[in-house]
Scaffold this active site. Sequence first.
Site, PDB file in Angstrom:
ATOM      1  N   HIS A 154       0.838  -1.215   0.000  1.00 43.94           N
ATOM      2  CA  HIS A 154       0.000   0.000   0.000  1.00 43.94           C
ATOM      3  C   HIS A 154       0.869   1.260   0.000  1.00 43.94           C
ATOM      4  O   HIS A 154       0.663   2.166  -0.818  1.00 43.94           O
ATOM      5  CB  HIS A 154      -0.914  -0.009   1.223  1.00 43.94           C
ATOM      6  CG  HIS A 154      -1.739   1.227   1.367  1.00 43.94           C
ATOM      7  ND1 HIS A 154      -3.043   1.317   0.933  1.00 43.94           N
ATOM      8  CD2 HIS A 154      -1.453   2.457   1.888  1.00 43.94           C
ATOM      9  CE1 HIS A 154      -3.520   2.520   1.177  1.00 43.94           C
ATOM     10  NE2 HIS A 154      -2.558   3.239   1.765  1.00 43.94           N
ATOM     11  N   GLU A 155       1.830   1.323   0.910  1.00 43.65           N
ATOM     12  CA  GLU A 155       2.620   2.548   1.038  1.00 43.65           C
ATOM     13  C   GLU A 155       3.499   2.799  -0.189  1.00 43.65           C
ATOM     14  O   GLU A 155       3.755   3.943  -0.551  1.00 43.65           O
ATOM     15  CB  GLU A 155       3.470   2.499   2.303  1.00 43.65           C
ATOM     16  CG  GLU A 155       2.664   2.406   3.598  1.00 43.65           C
ATOM     17  CD  GLU A 155       1.657   3.531   3.789  1.00 43.65           C
ATOM     18  OE1 GLU A 155       1.886   4.639   3.263  1.00 43.65           O
ATOM     19  OE2 GLU A 155       0.639   3.291   4.460  1.00 43.65           O
ATOM     20  N   HIS A 164      -5.549   7.470  -2.233  1.00 41.53           N
ATOM     21  CA  HIS A 164      -6.424   6.399  -1.764  1.00 41.53           C
ATOM     22  C   HIS A 164      -7.561   6.120  -2.738  1.00 41.53           C
ATOM     23  O   HIS A 164      -7.993   7.005  -3.479  1.00 41.53           O
ATOM     24  CB  HIS A 164      -6.972   6.733  -0.380  1.00 41.53           C
ATOM     25  CG  HIS A 164      -5.950   6.589   0.700  1.00 41.53           C
ATOM     26  ND1 HIS A 164      -5.939   7.367   1.838  1.00 41.53           N
ATOM     27  CD2 HIS A 164      -4.889   5.749   0.805  1.00 41.53           C
ATOM     28  CE1 HIS A 164      -4.916   7.007   2.605  1.00 41.53           C
ATOM     29  NE2 HIS A 164      -4.270   6.028   2.000  1.00 41.53           N
ATOM     30  N   HIS A 221       1.753   4.917  -2.605  1.00 39.91           N
ATOM     31  CA  HIS A 221       1.887   6.356  -2.332  1.00 39.91           C
ATOM     32  C   HIS A 221       3.234   6.884  -2.818  1.00 39.91           C
ATOM     33  O   HIS A 221       3.309   7.974  -3.401  1.00 39.91           O
ATOM     34  CB  HIS A 221       1.753   6.626  -0.834  1.00 39.91           C
ATOM     35  CG  HIS A 221       0.371   6.449  -0.293  1.00 39.91           C
ATOM     36  ND1 HIS A 221      -0.745   6.920  -0.942  1.00 39.91           N
ATOM     37  CD2 HIS A 221      -0.076   5.853   0.845  1.00 39.91           C
ATOM     38  CE1 HIS A 221      -1.831   6.624  -0.225  1.00 39.91           C
ATOM     39  NE2 HIS A 221      -1.447   5.980   0.854  1.00 39.91           N
TER      40      HIS A 221
END
Length: 377
Positions: A283-284, A293, A287
Amino acid sequence: MRLPFHLFPIAIALCLSFSLTHTSARFFPNISSIPPSLVPNLTASVPTAWDAFQKFGNCQAGDKVEGLAKLKKYFNYFGYIPNLPSNFTDDFDDDLQSALKTYQKNFNLNVTGELDEPTIQHLVKPRCGNPDIVNGTTTMNSGKPTSSNTSNLHTVAHYSTFPGTPVWPPNRRDLTYAFLPENKLADDVKAVFLRAFERWSAATPLNFSETTSFYTADIKIGFFRGDHGDGEPFDGVLGTLAHAFSPPSGRFHLDLDEDWVITGDISTSSVTSAVDLESVAVHEIGHLLGLGHSSVEEAIMFPTISSRTKKVELASDDVLGIQSLYGANPSYNGTSGSSTPSTQAPETSAAGDHLTSAPRLWGLSALLAVGFLLLSF
């Protein structure tokens, strides 16, 4: 008065022991390896930063309930109340109701503007520390049409990007990453990040390789506790798990206080605080590459993930988002599986931010200075 010579090593050792306390995160090779002595009350609910929200059941506009100010602070942190006054109160006011409605829409809940049970249960879930809304705008649930003709991809996308759509420049498609030296990560922990990076490189022309040079690496990964100098303090067990900054900052921070599990079927754990490291890492990294998101619950870029949950495969929405930024890997076959499969054994993220000096390095220097000062007396 000078310290006796035979006490010199003790003084130096004390300085080092104080400065290096809590620099290594807690990792477990698999869920069965978490010893009861390290995690008290394993089967009990683990208190988190947001447990107090549970008492707000069925609150609605016009109510005044002690603690609602803390909920407003939560919504401010994640972008839903961008201009929170310094004297905010426990009143269920228009700002809170508006924040709730936007939050409910972003997370596919019934848009009631009330603190109903499904909303509260979602609010207390562990999540990424990056905001859902930056500069007052959100595109999490905008339903962007896509032009992809690939049969296995959705025709409507819900991914988002950072304001200004920052990306790594075209001349930087081979990115390096390194780990904060003080964390002293074992090879099996580093291998988790390698697998996570491979999931994104499988779908894009990007390549990732580890380097030992932390301060010159494109991506800098570190585990920290509490306030660690970037304006986004961690909050202990569960709550916010990690955050990362948009390109080309490369900062990737994880909460030192979590019970990170490296491999195994985490869903069978009786340890309520167990967090799957690879799921958070994938997930990170999204980013770090420029994605915000998504409102698609199956997507890697969905903001929340329950403890004892593993989610590492890129969903269609993730692929659409990342390929809109970098294009497709010509060899991509529709899956993000790592070539080395696992086996049993966080305007907070603005582009162009630079790495702040690691607080523990300053702490080490200061304590050593004090120690040597003592030696001089």
